[in-house]
Design a protein around this motif. Structure first.
Motif, PDB file in Angstrom:
ATOM      1  N   MET A 115       0.828  -1.207   0.000  1.00 53.42           N
ATOM      2  CA  MET A 115       0.000   0.000   0.000  1.00 53.42           C
ATOM      3  C   MET A 115       0.861   1.254   0.000  1.00 53.42           C
ATOM      4  N   LYS A 116       1.860   1.277   0.883  1.00 52.01           N
ATOM      5  CA  LYS A 116       2.707   2.480   0.967  1.00 52.01           C
ATOM      6  C   LYS A 116       3.484   2.680  -0.322  1.00 52.01           C
ATOM      7  N   MET A 121       2.675   1.650  -3.234  1.00 49.33           N
ATOM      8  CA  MET A 121       1.779   2.034  -4.315  1.00 49.33           C
ATOM      9  C   MET A 121       1.458   3.524  -4.267  1.00 49.33           C
ATOM     10  N   ILE A 122       1.099   4.040  -3.085  1.00 49.83           N
ATOM     11  CA  ILE A 122       0.703   5.450  -3.023  1.00 49.83           C
ATOM     12  C   ILE A 122       1.886   6.350  -3.377  1.00 49.83           C
ATOM     13  N   SER A 182       2.678   6.055  -7.097  1.00 47.79           N
ATOM     14  CA  SER A 182       1.712   6.685  -7.995  1.00 47.79           C
ATOM     15  C   SER A 182       1.859   8.198  -7.982  1.00 47.79           C
TER      16      SER A 182
END
Lengths: 85, 111, 100, 634
Positions: free
Chosen positions: D168-169, D171-172, D175
């Motif tokens: 998650m980290k 990915m953010i 992105s």
């Protein structure tokens, strides 16, 4: 053909609408409402793209931004929780 | 001018949202707002005032807008949705493990 | 985030926003003016080529479609691959079960 | 026109689409396709290199879908541009991933394998496309393929909270970096009206504008984040350990290198010749030096062995970036700047080999033990001799012990940094000291007394599928150390020459009819000897003698286990240990004093790695703003 001034006014309204819907979506505590606000923003975006003479992009943005994105987000919200603590 | 300003404002709004919101889904929405700003910027770069859409059917001369950024945006929109799909499927998994979407809870890995 | 970092973050955002406003308003800075029909002298007017010859090259009346599917078709292939990647990834992440 | 440049990407993509279909029919067939595509690709890239070198390293320009890039006076289609650097990177990417693919046949015995193979191949295709492409937007598309497949692979073990959080980290942050890169590409297109990188470089050289510099700031911030450079490195230490070990090998060995490659390509080939980049070069040197310190220092304070390796990656990539930054600064002693670039590129190759080897062998240990805590790995060298030998060999390579490849490249970098600036030189040596501490603990842990867990589990060396790639990588590491001239003369020097003469990158453009001349070419440079007094035989002798000494001391020293006490505490991680009784280690605490000395610094750094995603995002934005202020506004 609409006059340049009228076009400016229309564009101003649409752009202000885009910004305000985005702002509202990000400030909103209800995630479902902000997902719908994002969909509204996408629709306004596609209108703006149309005004900027990009009809293909307008269609794609309306279908993908307002359709698929919202669907994905709403599915995500359904699986998690609706309210931001 | 207004279009550029709105595009930059959307990008900044998105980044600010990513920095100051604490809900993961909200962060992802902010990311997609920033992405929309980038698309608007690209389309605005391609615009020529008085230009018509780059379609030759019924074309009667005169300036046309730049078709290349439009092609780029078509690609970028799909990529943005792909990122969104991945992000949401990750968020669902995060919720499964943590029971919350608050990023301040999401810090077991550190140091 | 603590207070100092919030202030720093806001000032970083303001720096970026200010730079963007600068580059879109100040002509001396290397501006691309919005909707200006004349190009800057150094800018390559590649799009004129697309408008003049796009239809001849790939045979479609819609030049955006010509670019997407022919002249820059490779990007479209990449885009399809991204979509495939995302779906494969989402399926991998949402698959039932998994070891252990 | 030869179709070689596109072949590799096509092979990967076809295999990626085929694997899930074939997997339904028969698993072995899918594995066969997976192996065939990954193993055949290094051959293709070698052929590409041979073709390049037979043509005196002139860049090959391949146009997609037409005979030539020109139908007008400007390239109008997407081009792949392969020069010596791209081919060098392509060979690294394909070879390392071939070794990892071979390993993963034996290693990944989990559910969802067909998706693993598909994502693996897509990751490879993305990286190969990134290094071969000559078009900026195409670079972005391939970057997204690479990124999305790596997000999915980091979180692949979705039943572990750790993998999901790290994914998650990653990915953010990734992105946001991609969005910044997209905005910068839009700005560049708006300024110059083209997306071909060579054309952009030519345009910038003749009409440098402020907006292009703002775009460069964004591109650099984005790609440095993808490369895991301080201060935007925080995702790396979470993401790399959480992935399956094969993927960690790819991420640490290749993905961050590809990010660094893109930053270097843009800084050198597109922007370097336009203006004075002194400030930018210094900034890159500073972040590189910071990475050396932070990465190597924090590596010494981890209990988790894969986390140790991940932090060490940050440190080693810092060396690469420092070398690249030195060569960006004009007015540096040209010998030093050439040596810096040689060292940086050779270290990039060496680190890819060593880190892949380390992650694979450590993965085998972790797989058989079921824990990643160094404290429980005591005495595993007796049970898994081959794997432990590979781990220790890799550790020595990363530290830069003489007969291995890491020594050669670090030696070049020491020379270059010391000539460039004594402080940076001192930091380079200090980083090695820190990494010695980190990996020294590994030596003690693996060779030490057997722990209870090892005795219970009685692990074995892995089977043939997994041993062959480890041995292959280890052999490459020893070969490059003893005969460094083979890779340096054959691959690294042409790549360096390609970077240092951006004129050659743009030389194929024709402007207004004629072939354009490349102005302000720096001297192409005679190959200089940068090895100092490097005689492998002597070092081998020294090495053999020291091993003999080590064995002698080990056999003569008093046996006995000191389980509890200050010594064990600092020796392990510097943190307070939870369960002393479970730890059984010889109490020779070599790093105790060191741990005490740097404790306050380490604690401050650890506080900064707070695990808060918004803080990590803040650092990315902060770096972007600083780059704009220092460079874009000038």
């Amino acid at each position: 053909m609409i006059s340049v001034a009228a076009q400016m006014v229309i564009q101003g309204i649409v752009l202000a609408g885009i910004f305000l819907t985005a702002l509202y979506a990000l400030l909103q505590k209800d995630l479902l409402a902000s997902a719908l606000m994002l969909a509204a923003m996408s629709l306004l975006m596609s209108l703006e793209f149309y005004l900027l003479q990009a009809p293909d992009v307008a269609i794609a943005e309306a279908a993908v931004g307002a359709g698929v994105s919202t669907l994905v987000l709403v599915l995500g919200i359904r699986k998690t929780g609706r309210w931001e603590e | 001018m207004m279009v550029y300003l709105t595009a930059f404002a959307l990008i900044m709004l998105g980044i600010a949202g990513m920095l100051f919101r604490r809900n993961l889904l909200k962060i992802i929405m902010a990311l997609s707002v920033a992405d929309s700003g980038a698309y608007l910027l690209l389309i605005a770069i391609g615009y020529r005032s008085g230009g018509t859409a780059p379609i030759l059917t019924g074309y009667e001369g005169g300036p046309m807008v730049d078709p290349l950024p439009q092609a780029l945006v078509l690609t970028a929109i799909v990529i943005g949705v792909c990122v969104l799909i991945m992000a949401v499927s990750l968020v669902v998994n995060v919720y499964r493990h943590y029971g919350t979407l608050d990023v301040s809870e999401l810090r077991r890995l550190r140091g | 985030m603590n207070t100092i970092r919030s202030i720093l973050a806001v000032s970083a955002l303001l720096v970026i926003l200010f730079t963007f406003i600068l580059i879109s308003f100040n002509p001396g800075y290397g501006l691309f003016s919005f909707g200006h029909p004349e190009e800057k002298s150094w800018r390559i007017a590649l799009y004129k080529y697309y408008i003049e010859n796009g239809a001849n090259l790939s045979g479609g009346a819609n030049i955006v479609t010509d670019i997407v599917f022919d002249l820059r078709g490779y990007d479209t292939l990449g885009e399809a691959t991204v979509l495939f990647t995302a779906i494969a990834g989402a399926l991998a992440l949402l698959r039932r079960g998994g070891a252990k | 026109m030869s179709h070689l440049p596109i072949c590799g990407i096509v092979v990967y993509l076809t295999a990626a689409f085929l694997t899930p279909l074939l997997y339904k029919a028969h698993r072995r067939v899918a594995e066969g396709v997976f192996l065939a595509s990954t193993l055949s690709n290094p051959v293709l890239q070698t052929l590409l290199i041979l073709e390049l070198s037979s043509n005196s390293w002139k860049p090959i320009v391949y146009t997609l879908g037409a005979a030539g890039p020109y139908e007008w006076t400007y390239p109008i289609r997407i081009v792949l541009e392969v020069d010596a650097l791209s081919a060098f990177m392509a060979l690294i990417v394909t070879s390392i991933s071939a070794a990892v693919a071979l390993f993963s046949i034996g290693y990944m015995e989990e559910d969802g394998l067909q998706k693993y193979y598909t994502l693996f191949l897509l990751l490879d295709a993305g990286m190969l496309g990134m290094v071969l492409t000559g078009d900026l937007f195409n670079l972005y598309v391939f970057l997204e393929i690479t990124s999305i497949s790596s997000y999915a692979l980091v979180a692949f073990r979705k039943h572990q909270w750790e993998a999901v959080e790290a994914g998650m980290k990653y990915m953010i942050m990734g992105s946001l970096a991609s969005t910044i890169i997209l905005v910068s590409i839009a700005l560049l297109y708006g300024e110059y009206g083209t997306l071909t990188m060579a054309q952009l470089g030519w345009q910038y050289r003749h009409h440098p504008t402020g907006m292009a510099r703002v775009a460069l700031a964004g591109l650099l911030a984005g790609f440095l984040m993808k490369g895991g450079i301080v201060p935007v490195h925080m995702w790396l230490a979470d993401a790399h350990p959480a992935a399956p070990s094969t993927i960690s090998a790819l991420l640490s060995g290749l993905v961050i290198k590809v990010g660094i490659y893109s930053a270097a390509r843009i800084a050198y080939s597109v922007f370097w010749m336009g203006t004075d980049v002194r400030l930018l070069g210094w900034l890159v040197v500073v972040v590189g030096a910071a990475s050396i310190i932070v990465g190597n220092l924090l590596a010494g304070f981890q209990r988790d062995i894969k986390r140790l390796l991940a932090y060490s990656s940050i440190g080693q990539v810092g060396y690469v970036v420092t070398g690249l930054g030195i060569a960006l600064i004009p007015g540096v002693n040209p010998e030093a700047s050439r040596a810096a670039l040689d060292g940086a590129l050779f270290h990039l190759l060496n680190h890819a080999v060593l880190k892949a080897m380390l992650f694979l062998s450590v993965g085998a240990i972790v797989h058989s033990l079921g824990t990643r805590d160094i404290g429980y790995m005591g005495g595993i060298a007796k049970r898994m001799p081959l794997t432990s030998a590979v781990v220790l060999l890799g550790a020595m390579g990363i530290i830069g012990a003489p007969p291995l490849n890491g020594f050669v490249s670090k030696w070049m970098l020491y020379e270059a940094t010391a000539i460039f600036n004594p402080i940076i030189g001192a930091i380079a040596v200090l980083g090695t000291a820190f990494s010695t501490v980190a990996y020294g603990r590994l030596f003690y842990a693996l060779l030490g007394r057997e722990s209870r867990l090892v005795a219970d589990r009685s692990p074995r060396d892995p089977g043939l599928w997994m041993s062959v790639p480890m041995i292959f990588l280890a052999a490459a590491s020893v070969l490059f150390g003893i005969l460094p001239r083979i890779p340096v003369v054959g691959l690294v020097r042409p790549a360096r020459a390609a970077l240092l003469s951006p004129g050659s990158y743009t030389s194929w453009l024709k402007v207004a009819g004629g072939i354009l001349s490349s102005p302000n070419l720096p001297p192409a440079g005679q190959p200089i000897s940068v090895f100092g007094s490097w005689v492998p035989a002597v070092f081998l002798l020294v090495f053999a003698i020291s091993i003999a000494f080590f064995l002698l001391i080990r056999n003569l020293s008093a046996s006995g286990v000191r389980t509890v006490g200050e010594g064990v505490k600092a020796f392990l991680s510097g943190e307070d240990e939870r369960d002393f009784e479970a730890l059984q280690l010889p109490g020779t605490s070599v790093v105790w004093g060191f741990a005490e000395a740097v404790k306050s610094l380490v604690n401050a750094l650890k506080r900064e790695h707070s695990g808060d995603l918004t803080v990590y995002l803040f650092w990315l934005i902060f770096l972007y703003a600083v780059l704009i202020l220092l460079w874009g506004g000038a």
